[in-house]
Design a protein around this motif. Structure first.
Motif, short mmCIF file in Angstrom:
data_model
loop_
_atom_site.label_atom_id
_atom_site.label_comp_id
_atom_site.label_asym_id
_atom_site.label_seq_id
_atom_site.Cartn_x
_atom_site.Cartn_y
_atom_site.Cartn_z
N PRO A 185 0.83 -1.21 0.00
CA PRO A 185 0.00 0.00 0.00
C PRO A 185 0.86 1.25 0.00
O PRO A 185 1.92 1.29 0.63
CB PRO A 185 -0.81 -0.13 1.29
CG PRO A 185 -0.05 -1.06 2.14
CD PRO A 185 0.70 -1.96 1.23
N SER A 186 0.41 2.24 -0.71
CA SER A 186 1.14 3.51 -0.76
C SER A 186 0.66 4.42 0.36
O SER A 186 -0.29 4.11 1.08
CB SER A 186 0.93 4.18 -2.12
OG SER A 186 -0.43 4.55 -2.26
N GLU A 187 1.31 5.54 0.48
CA GLU A 187 0.91 6.53 1.48
C GLU A 187 -0.49 7.05 1.20
O GLU A 187 -1.28 7.27 2.11
CB GLU A 187 1.92 7.68 1.50
CG GLU A 187 1.69 8.68 2.59
CD GLU A 187 2.78 9.73 2.66
OE1 GLU A 187 2.63 10.65 3.49
OE2 GLU A 187 3.75 9.65 1.90
N ARG A 188 -0.81 7.21 -0.07
CA ARG A 188 -2.15 7.67 -0.47
C ARG A 188 -3.22 6.67 -0.07
O ARG A 188 -4.29 7.04 0.41
CB ARG A 188 -2.18 7.91 -1.98
CG ARG A 188 -3.46 8.49 -2.48
CD ARG A 188 -3.33 8.88 -3.95
NE ARG A 188 -4.59 9.32 -4.46
CZ ARG A 188 -5.47 8.54 -5.08
NH1 ARG A 188 -5.21 7.27 -5.26
NH2 ARG A 188 -6.62 9.02 -5.52
N ASP A 189 -2.93 5.37 -0.26
CA ASP A 189 -3.88 4.33 0.13
C ASP A 189 -4.16 4.37 1.63
O ASP A 189 -5.32 4.28 2.06
CB ASP A 189 -3.35 2.94 -0.24
CG ASP A 189 -3.22 2.74 -1.74
OD1 ASP A 189 -4.02 3.35 -2.49
OD2 ASP A 189 -2.34 1.98 -2.15
N TYR A 218 8.93 -1.97 5.80
CA TYR A 218 9.18 -1.05 6.92
C TYR A 218 8.58 0.34 6.69
O TYR A 218 8.09 0.96 7.64
CB TYR A 218 10.68 -0.96 7.22
CG TYR A 218 11.50 -0.19 6.21
CD1 TYR A 218 11.81 1.14 6.40
CD2 TYR A 218 11.98 -0.81 5.06
CE1 TYR A 218 12.56 1.84 5.49
CE2 TYR A 218 12.73 -0.13 4.15
CZ TYR A 218 13.02 1.20 4.37
OH TYR A 218 13.76 1.89 3.45
N LYS A 219 8.55 0.82 5.46
CA LYS A 219 7.94 2.13 5.21
C LYS A 219 6.42 2.08 5.41
O LYS A 219 5.83 2.98 6.00
CB LYS A 219 8.25 2.59 3.79
CG LYS A 219 9.69 2.95 3.57
CD LYS A 219 9.93 3.36 2.13
CE LYS A 219 11.39 3.64 1.88
NZ LYS A 219 11.65 3.99 0.49
N THR A 220 5.83 1.00 4.95
CA THR A 220 4.39 0.83 5.11
C THR A 220 4.02 0.67 6.58
O THR A 220 3.03 1.24 7.04
CB THR A 220 3.92 -0.41 4.32
OG1 THR A 220 4.33 -0.26 2.95
CG2 THR A 220 2.43 -0.58 4.39
N ALA A 224 -0.81 6.25 11.07
CA ALA A 224 -2.23 6.36 10.71
C ALA A 224 -3.12 5.84 11.84
O ALA A 224 -4.18 6.41 12.11
CB ALA A 224 -2.51 5.59 9.43
N LEU A 225 -2.70 4.76 12.51
CA LEU A 225 -3.49 4.26 13.64
C LEU A 225 -3.51 5.27 14.78
O LEU A 225 -4.50 5.36 15.50
CB LEU A 225 -2.93 2.91 14.12
CG LEU A 225 -3.23 1.73 13.21
CD1 LEU A 225 -2.51 0.49 13.71
CD2 LEU A 225 -4.73 1.46 13.14
N GLY A 226 -2.44 6.02 14.93
CA GLY A 226 -2.44 7.09 15.92
C GLY A 226 -3.41 8.20 15.57
O GLY A 226 -4.06 8.78 16.43
N GLU A 227 -3.52 8.48 14.27
CA GLU A 227 -4.47 9.51 13.82
C GLU A 227 -5.91 9.07 14.03
O GLU A 227 -6.76 9.89 14.38
CB GLU A 227 -4.25 9.81 12.33
CG GLU A 227 -3.00 10.57 12.02
CD GLU A 227 -2.82 10.75 10.51
OE1 GLU A 227 -3.84 10.73 9.78
OE2 GLU A 227 -1.67 10.90 10.08
N THR A 228 -6.20 7.79 13.78
CA THR A 228 -7.59 7.34 13.92
C THR A 228 -8.03 7.34 15.37
O THR A 228 -9.16 7.68 15.67
CB THR A 228 -7.78 5.94 13.33
OG1 THR A 228 -6.89 5.03 13.98
CG2 THR A 228 -7.54 5.93 11.84
N GLY A 229 -7.14 6.92 16.27
CA GLY A 229 -7.45 6.98 17.69
C GLY A 229 -8.31 5.85 18.22
O GLY A 229 -8.86 5.95 19.31
N TYR A 230 -8.44 4.76 17.49
CA TYR A 230 -9.24 3.63 17.95
C TYR A 230 -8.46 2.84 19.00
O TYR A 230 -7.31 2.45 18.77
CB TYR A 230 -9.61 2.69 16.80
CG TYR A 230 -10.73 3.23 15.94
CD1 TYR A 230 -12.04 3.14 16.36
CD2 TYR A 230 -10.46 3.84 14.72
CE1 TYR A 230 -13.08 3.63 15.57
CE2 TYR A 230 -11.47 4.34 13.93
CZ TYR A 230 -12.78 4.24 14.36
OH TYR A 230 -13.79 4.73 13.58
#
Length: 148
Positions: A17-21, A43-45, A52-58
């Motif tokens: 997956p890319s950063e956009r995905d 490792y980049k993904t 991203a999981l930090g941004e979602t906050g679940y």
């Protein structure tokens, strides 16, 4: 439709997956896909997925982030720590683990900075080292001479 096909290709490990995905998954709240990318990506993904999981906050993604703390790549483990701090864990054990890991990261950065500061420094050769080298050279010369 295209995202669904792309996710199937990711599950089959044909593409990463890319950063956009990942940003699309964050905006559409597809936490399971992000968690999958954190567990099975390169490792980049994995770093992008932890952020991203930090941004979602679940809070449901806390166990997967704890697994990511022990990642071999330090950027991934630091991103997972930052995500856990952003989510905010209520458990005392979890906060203790996060603090200890942050202290480890801090000490590692200080050690790297110290090594970088001393990189170009020249050290003096002590007298005993020079004397031992001279005596070694003398013995070597004596061995070259024929014995009587």
């Amino acid at each position: 439709m295209i995202q669904g096909i792309k996710y199937i290709l990711i599950k089959l490990k044909l593409i990463q997956p890319s950063e956009r995905d990942i940003q699309i998954w964050v905006s559409t709240k597809r936490v399971k896909r992000i968690e999958y990318a954190l567990e099975h990506g390169n490792y980049k993904t994995r770093k992008l997925a932890a952020e991203a999981l930090g941004e979602t906050g679940y809070t449901s993604s806390i166990p997967i982030l704890f697994k990511a703390i022990n990642d071999n790549v330090h950027n991934v483990s630091i991103a997972a720590l930052n995500a856990l701090e952003t989510i905010g864990c209520d458990d005392e054990l979890e906060t203790t683990i996060i603090k200890k890991r942050f202290n480890w990261v801090k000490s590692k950065r200080e050690k790297d900075a110290k090594l970088e500061a001393n990189k170009g420094k020249k050290y003096t050769i002590y007298r005993w080292e020079r004397a031992s080298k001279k005596s070694f050279d003398r013995v070597k010369e004596q061995l070259k001479r024929p014995m009587r």
